[in-house]
Design a protein around this motif. Structure first.
Motif, short mmCIF file in Angstrom:
data_model
loop_
_atom_site.label_atom_id
_atom_site.label_comp_id
_atom_site.label_asym_id
_atom_site.label_seq_id
_atom_site.Cartn_x
_atom_site.Cartn_y
_atom_site.Cartn_z
N GLU A 151 2.96 1.46 -5.26
CA GLU A 151 3.16 1.21 -3.99
C GLU A 151 1.79 0.84 -3.59
OE1 GLU A 151 1.91 4.86 -3.67
OE2 GLU A 151 3.79 6.55 -3.23
N VAL A 152 1.67 0.01 -1.78
CA VAL A 152 0.88 -0.81 -2.01
C VAL A 152 0.47 -0.36 -0.50
CG1 VAL A 152 2.95 -1.88 -0.45
CG2 VAL A 152 0.42 -3.45 -0.79
N GLU A 153 -0.91 -0.33 -0.50
CA GLU A 153 -1.20 0.18 1.03
C GLU A 153 -1.64 -1.06 2.57
OE1 GLU A 153 -5.36 1.80 0.07
OE2 GLU A 153 -5.06 3.69 -0.44
N GLN A 154 -1.57 -0.07 2.88
CA GLN A 154 -1.32 -1.30 4.86
C GLN A 154 -1.95 -0.56 5.76
OE1 GLN A 154 2.33 -3.72 5.33
NE2 GLN A 154 2.53 -3.21 7.63
N ALA A 155 -2.78 -1.62 6.35
CA ALA A 155 -3.14 -0.88 7.33
C ALA A 155 -3.03 -1.49 8.70
CB ALA A 155 -4.85 -1.94 8.00
N ARG A 156 -2.58 0.09 9.78
CA ARG A 156 -2.03 0.00 10.54
C ARG A 156 -3.23 -0.85 11.47
NH1 ARG A 156 1.04 5.50 10.73
NH2 ARG A 156 -1.11 6.15 12.10
N LYS A 157 -2.11 -1.06 13.19
CA LYS A 157 -3.17 -1.65 14.10
C LYS A 157 -3.89 -0.25 14.34
CE LYS A 157 0.10 -4.38 16.18
NZ LYS A 157 1.15 -4.16 17.53
N ASP A 158 -3.86 0.60 14.57
CA ASP A 158 -3.85 1.66 14.91
C ASP A 158 -5.98 1.78 13.83
OD1 ASP A 158 -2.94 3.17 12.93
OD2 ASP A 158 -2.56 4.87 13.89
N GLY A 159 -5.83 1.53 12.86
CA GLY A 159 -6.50 1.82 11.79
C GLY A 159 -6.60 2.51 10.40
N LYS A 160 -5.38 2.91 11.19
CA LYS A 160 -4.99 3.91 9.69
C LYS A 160 -4.30 3.34 8.52
CE LYS A 160 -4.36 8.28 12.08
NZ LYS A 160 -3.43 9.03 12.80
N VAL A 161 -4.18 3.92 7.77
CA VAL A 161 -4.08 3.05 5.61
C VAL A 161 -2.14 3.59 6.23
CG1 VAL A 161 -4.04 2.72 4.01
CG2 VAL A 161 -6.21 2.01 5.15
N GLU A 162 -1.92 3.32 5.86
CA GLU A 162 -0.39 4.04 5.22
C GLU A 162 0.66 3.33 4.24
OE1 GLU A 162 4.46 3.69 7.10
OE2 GLU A 162 2.84 1.70 7.94
N VAL A 163 0.69 4.65 3.27
CA VAL A 163 0.91 3.86 1.70
C VAL A 163 2.86 3.84 1.84
CG1 VAL A 163 1.08 4.62 -0.37
CG2 VAL A 163 -0.55 4.94 1.06
N LEU A 164 3.11 2.12 1.57
CA LEU A 164 4.36 2.47 1.48
C LEU A 164 4.99 1.68 0.61
CD1 LEU A 164 4.75 -0.55 4.08
CD2 LEU A 164 5.26 1.05 4.62
N ARG A 165 6.23 2.25 0.04
CA ARG A 165 7.01 1.84 -1.27
C ARG A 165 7.03 0.19 -1.49
NH1 ARG A 165 10.19 7.39 -2.59
NH2 ARG A 165 9.33 8.57 -2.21
N LYS A 166 7.18 0.04 -2.78
CA LYS A 166 8.00 -2.04 -2.76
C LYS A 166 8.31 -2.06 -2.60
CE LYS A 166 3.57 -3.43 -4.91
NZ LYS A 166 2.64 -3.58 -6.39
N GLY A 167 9.82 -2.85 -2.30
CA GLY A 167 10.90 -2.84 -3.03
C GLY A 167 11.51 -3.13 -4.42
N THR A 168 12.81 -3.01 -4.91
CA THR A 168 13.19 -4.28 -5.99
C THR A 168 13.00 -5.34 -6.29
OG1 THR A 168 15.69 -3.78 -4.95
CG2 THR A 168 14.36 -1.67 -6.74
#
Length: 424
Positions: free
Chosen positions: A312-329
């Motif tokens: 997974e990778v953490e990605q900052a959103r425009k609202d300042g919150k951090v979103e955890v996204l699953r990496k693709g294969t």
């Protein structure tokens, strides 16, 4: 000794040929029983019939003389074989000549069965005819039929549970079909006349409606080698080569002590759409792309990378919150290759990842666009080029793994040792 007339013998040979069920040859030795001709006179009688053009004779010891597989030899060659002193007439059969059959065969007897009529008129059993690829769609897409093709040859039969449900006219069995292509590499279906004759009249007419000019096409070299010469294939289709590479990659992973990279290998259950397009349309191309991506990117097991890479990778959103996204294969594979393999020239690896991405991009396009289902020969060329890139991509993965010291026990699948990967 009084010999029967040439007319009587010719009529007997023709009647035998037309009533045998499989258009078989009349054995020369049977002249003794049917007409009382002594053994020492058989050669002379047959020679006279060949000279007058009423019959042809098959005398080969290497082939089944009861089936006329190929066109008649020139009359001079037939006479030369008959004159051979050690010729065994027990291995010789007579056939009515095509000119003789043309005079006596009534086409109305074979109404609705055009390919059976061609045999009745003396065409050889292994004369091949070519057809538009779309003639195969009805069998490939109908679950009642068992359709199997490896892009060099194939066969069609009926699933046993549907054998009674299908009308007798639709109970199609095609023991073998192959492929042919033109100088422009346009593909077509190729079927020998003996198999076409086995179709019901209804299906003979269906195939006749899809016939193409035979002189513009040549049999696929490996179909010719196997079906005419009785030899092993020289190469392997690019589709089967990809499956063999996937299998080899998994075997190497297991030998190293890793989990298999691909969840499925598809060798036993090859998707029907994983092959050359039968119809060059956008819809057919998109279906193929969907299947291809499921066999590649969707088929990579994320657990293969567990412990090696963060999934997974953490990605900052425009609202300042951090979103955890699953990496693709594909992303995981690219990162893993970068971590594991160090080489001064990363072009092959970059090209391999680019091929996986290209397939994924093509798959995603139909989901975001309403495209007209256009018919265009370009889709044949696009598929051919894409499969070349995909094959090179999985081959690169296998070659990268081959450098590991633990894979020495893994034998390369014998099909991959073939010198030719067929792209047509």
């Amino acid at each position: 000794m009084t010999f029967p007339t040439q007319k009587a013998i010719s009529a007997r040979v023709a009647a035998y040929y037309l009533s045998s069920g499989d258009f078989n040859g009349y054995p020369v030795r049977q002249l003794a029983d049917d007409f009382g001709i002594a053994q020492e006179h058989l050669s002379g009688v047959v020679t006279a019939l060949v000279k007058c053009g009423r019959i042809s004779v098959v005398t080969s010891r290497e082939e089944n003389p009861y089936i006329k597989r190929f066109p008649d030899l020139p009359k001079e060659k037939q006479l030369e074989l008959l004159a051979t002193s050690d010729l065994d007439l027990d291995l010789a059969c007579m056939y009515p000549s095509r000119s003789y059959l043309k005079r006596i065969v009534k086409p109305t007897r074979y109404k609705g069965s055009p390919f059976t009529l061609r045999l009745a008129l003396g065409e050889p059993q292994l004369a091949f005819y070519v057809f538009d690829l779309t003639v195969l769609e009805a069998y490939r897409n109908d679950p009642r039929y068992y359709y199997r093709a490896d892009d060099i040859s194939g066969h069609i039969s009926i699933h046993s549970e549907h054998s009674k449900a299908l009308q007798k006219s639709d109970q199609v069995l095609l023991q073998s079909f192959g492929f042919a292509y033109s100088e422009k590499l346009d593909r077509a279906v190729a079927v020998f006349l003996c198999y076409l004759s086995g179709f019901s009249p209804e299906h003979q007419r269906i195939w006749q409606a899809k016939a193409l000019p035979r002189h513009r096409y040549k049999l696929h070299p490996d179909y010719y080698r196997s079906s005419i010469l009785g030899r092993w294939h020289e190469g392997i289709s690019v589709f089967d080569a990809v499956l063999q590479e996937i299998h080899c990659i998994n075997e190497m992973c297991k030998a190293i002590g890793w989990k298999a990279l691909f969840r499925e290998e598809f060798q036993e259950k090859k998707p029907a759409q994983f092959g050359f397009l039968l119809r060059p349309t956008l819809t057919e191309f998109n279906v193929f792309i969907h299947v291809l991506d499921k066999m590649l990117s969707d088929n990579i097991d994320k657990d293969f990378f567990r412990g090696e890479l963060p999934l997974e990778v953490e990605q900052a959103r425009k609202d300042g919150k951090v979103e955890v996204l699953r990496k693709g294969t594909i992303q995981l594979l690219a990162e893993w290759l970068t971590k594991r393999f160090h080489t001064p020239d990363r072009t092959p690896i970059d090209d391999a990842i680019a091929a996986f991405k290209r397939v994924r991009q093509l798959r995603q396009r139909p989901a975001h666009a309403l495209d007209e289902n256009v018919f265009d020969q370009k889709y044949y060329q696009e598929q051919r080029q894409l499969m070349k890139q995909v094959y090179e991509a999985v081959q690169t993965l296998r070659l990268a793994l081959a450098n590991h010291p633990r894979v020495g026990t893994v034998q390369l699948p014998w099909l991959l040792t073939r010198p030719t990967i067929w792209l047509q």
